[in-house]
Design an enzyme around this catalytic site. Structure first.
Site, PDB file in Angstrom:
ATOM      1  N   ASP A  48     -44.049 -36.412  53.775  1.00 54.50           N
ATOM      2  CA  ASP A  48     -44.652 -37.619  54.353  1.00 54.50           C
ATOM      3  C   ASP A  48     -44.637 -38.772  53.349  1.00 54.50           C
ATOM      4  O   ASP A  48     -44.760 -38.556  52.144  1.00 54.50           O
ATOM      5  CB  ASP A  48     -46.089 -37.310  54.791  1.00 54.50           C
ATOM      6  CG  ASP A  48     -46.626 -38.341  55.783  1.00 54.50           C
ATOM      7  OD1 ASP A  48     -45.829 -39.173  56.286  1.00 54.50           O
ATOM      8  OD2 ASP A  48     -47.839 -38.322  56.044  1.00 54.50           O
ATOM      9  N   HIS A 108     -36.275 -43.253  54.724  1.00 52.72           N
ATOM     10  CA  HIS A 108     -35.913 -41.910  55.215  1.00 52.72           C
ATOM     11  C   HIS A 108     -34.679 -41.393  54.483  1.00 52.72           C
ATOM     12  O   HIS A 108     -34.578 -40.203  54.177  1.00 52.72           O
ATOM     13  CB  HIS A 108     -35.651 -41.939  56.721  1.00 52.72           C
ATOM     14  CG  HIS A 108     -36.884 -42.165  57.547  1.00 52.72           C
ATOM     15  ND1 HIS A 108     -38.035 -41.429  57.397  1.00 52.72           N
ATOM     16  CD2 HIS A 108     -37.154 -43.049  58.551  1.00 52.72           C
ATOM     17  CE1 HIS A 108     -38.957 -41.842  58.266  1.00 52.72           C
ATOM     18  NE2 HIS A 108     -38.441 -42.842  58.971  1.00 52.72           N
ATOM     19  N   LEU A 127     -31.441 -18.260  50.051  1.00 50.08           N
ATOM     20  CA  LEU A 127     -32.598 -19.034  50.503  1.00 50.08           C
ATOM     21  C   LEU A 127     -32.528 -19.279  52.010  1.00 50.08           C
ATOM     22  O   LEU A 127     -31.487 -19.683  52.532  1.00 50.08           O
ATOM     23  CB  LEU A 127     -32.618 -20.391  49.783  1.00 50.08           C
ATOM     24  CG  LEU A 127     -33.691 -21.390  50.249  1.00 50.08           C
ATOM     25  CD1 LEU A 127     -35.084 -20.963  49.771  1.00 50.08           C
ATOM     26  CD2 LEU A 127     -33.380 -22.800  49.748  1.00 50.08           C
TER      27      LEU A 127
HETATM   28  C1  IPE Z   1     -45.856 -35.448  59.983  1.00 48.80           C
HETATM   29  O1  IPE Z   1     -45.905 -36.742  59.498  1.00 48.80           O
HETATM   30  C2  IPE Z   1     -44.489 -35.150  60.526  1.00 48.80           C
HETATM   31  C3  IPE Z   1     -43.401 -35.106  59.556  1.00 48.80           C
HETATM   32  C4  IPE Z   1     -43.532 -35.183  58.256  1.00 48.80           C
HETATM   33  C5  IPE Z   1     -42.092 -34.928  60.123  1.00 48.80           C
HETATM   34  P1  IPE Z   1     -46.442 -37.973  60.386  1.00 48.80           P
HETATM   35  O2  IPE Z   1     -46.377 -39.147  59.493  1.00 48.80           O
HETATM   36  O3  IPE Z   1     -45.703 -38.024  61.645  1.00 48.80           O
HETATM   37  O4  IPE Z   1     -47.936 -37.530  60.673  1.00 48.80           O
HETATM   38  P2  IPE Z   1     -49.232 -38.416  60.959  1.00 48.80           P
HETATM   39  O5  IPE Z   1     -48.884 -39.326  62.097  1.00 48.80           O
HETATM   40  O6  IPE Z   1     -49.529 -39.163  59.705  1.00 48.80           O
HETATM   41  O7  IPE Z   1     -50.303 -37.422  61.283  1.00 48.80           O
HETATM   42  C1  IPE Z   2     -42.322 -38.907  56.981  1.00 50.48           C
HETATM   43  O1  IPE Z   2     -42.463 -40.228  56.555  1.00 50.48           O
HETATM   44  C2  IPE Z   2     -41.025 -38.681  57.721  1.00 50.48           C
HETATM   45  C3  IPE Z   2     -41.148 -38.515  59.175  1.00 50.48           C
HETATM   46  C4  IPE Z   2     -42.267 -38.426  59.841  1.00 50.48           C
HETATM   47  C5  IPE Z   2     -39.911 -38.414  59.925  1.00 50.48           C
HETATM   48  P1  IPE Z   2     -43.199 -41.331  57.439  1.00 50.48           P
HETATM   49  O2  IPE Z   2     -42.168 -42.127  58.160  1.00 50.48           O
HETATM   50  O3  IPE Z   2     -44.238 -40.701  58.276  1.00 50.48           O
HETATM   51  O4  IPE Z   2     -43.861 -42.214  56.288  1.00 50.48           O
HETATM   52  P2  IPE Z   2     -45.249 -42.987  56.385  1.00 50.48           P
HETATM   53  O5  IPE Z   2     -46.298 -41.962  56.685  1.00 50.48           O
HETATM   54  O6  IPE Z   2     -45.119 -44.014  57.461  1.00 50.48           O
HETATM   55  O7  IPE Z   2     -45.400 -43.583  55.017  1.00 50.48           O
HETATM   56 MG    MG Z   3     -46.217 -40.363  57.945  1.00 51.24          MG
END
Ligand code: IPE
Ligand code: IPE
Ligand code: MG
Length: 237
Positions: free
Chosen positions: A16, A33, A128
């Site tokens: 995240d 990303h 793995l």
């Molecule tokens: C969780 O992250 C999903 C992934 C890392 C793929 P999100 O950014 O979507 O989760 P919330 O919205 O903060 O709970």
């Molecule tokens: C996690 O990074 C990746 C996915 C959920 C695909 P985010 O895109 O949720 O990053 P933040 O939480 O907005 O910083």
């Molecule tokens: Mg996120």
């Protein structure tokens, strides 16, 4: 070092913070990303080197469809790019890829083709086990397991915990992946966001403020070493 506990067998990671990293670095979210994908590549390699048997990454949740079409499309284009540039190396390193989640339905066609190729190419590998949670949601997974059991079991059967475990994505269809020993989440958020709810019953958790694209193999290793100092009790003693 003397009384270090065993290495985790299965580490699961909620990657995240890509969006916040992009904002901080004044680049597009998609570049965030993209950077996150390279961080993931390093963590796969490090897991292998450390002798971790199962690595699961949360790549795209069932709730992530709520994001803009542009972002969602970009994430799947990155997946295609990743498979294109990295599959050979994963295969050379004997990594076996599994997908946890419903990837047959909603994904763009080229993303499905990439997934199929990654599964086919690595299916006989014995190193793995790299599980990608893709269009994954734990509640949807449990609902799917219940429906599977309702259609495949005799109604008089008493359902056990093992029956439910085996009907999840982590069950029979992917070689019965053991429950995660350690779940790591980056970016300072401390929640599961619908990840492995059933499987996390006795998992240990580790959180870091580091945004996913900045997460390094060194920090990963130190989180694992910290995990190895913990005493797991499973309700006993
Ligand atoms: C969780 O992250 C999903 C992934 C890392 C793929 P999100 O950014 O979507 O989760 P919330 O919205 O903060 O709970
Ligand atoms: C996690 O990074 C990746 C996915 C959920 C695909 P985010 O895109 O949720 O990053 P933040 O939480 O907005 O910083
Ligand atoms: Mg996120």
């Amino acid at each position: 070092m003397a009384d270090k506990k065993p290495m985790p067998v299965h580490v699961a990671v909620i990657m995240d913070g890509n969006g916040r990293w992009a904002e901080l670095n004044k680049v597009t979210k998609l570049q965030g990303h993209n950077q996150g994908m390279w961080a993931m590549k390093e963590i796969i390699k490090k897991s292998d080197v450390m002798g971790i048997k199962y690595l699961t990454v949360y790549a795209f949740s069932t709730e992530n469809w709520k994001r803009s079409q542009e972002e969602v499309g970009g994430i799947f284009r990155l997946l295609v790019k990743f498979v294109g540039s990295e599959l050979q190396e994963l295969d050379d390193n004997n990594v076996k890829v599994n997908i946890l989640g419903d990837w047959h339905d909603k994904l763009p066609e080229d993303a499905k083709a990439s997934v199929q190729k990654a599964l086919d190419t690595t299916k006989d590998n014995t190193g793995l086990v790299f599980n990608i949670a893709l269009n994954y949601g734990s509640r949807a997974e449990i609902v799917r397991a219940v429906n599977f059991i309702m259609t495949h079991y005799d109604p008089s059967t008493e359902i056990s915990e093992e029956d439910i475990s085996r009907a999840l994505y982590t069950g029979d269809e992917n070689g019965n992946i053991p429950d995660p020993d350690l779940i790591i989440r980056t970016s300072g958020e401390e929640r599961l966001s619908n990840f492995l709810l059933w499987q996390a019953a006795y998992s240990e958790f580790a959180f870091t403020d580091t945004l996913w694209p900045d997460f390094t193999p060194e920090e990963y290793e130190s989180m694992i070493e910290e995990y190895r100092t913990r005493e797991r009790r499973y309700g006993g003693r």
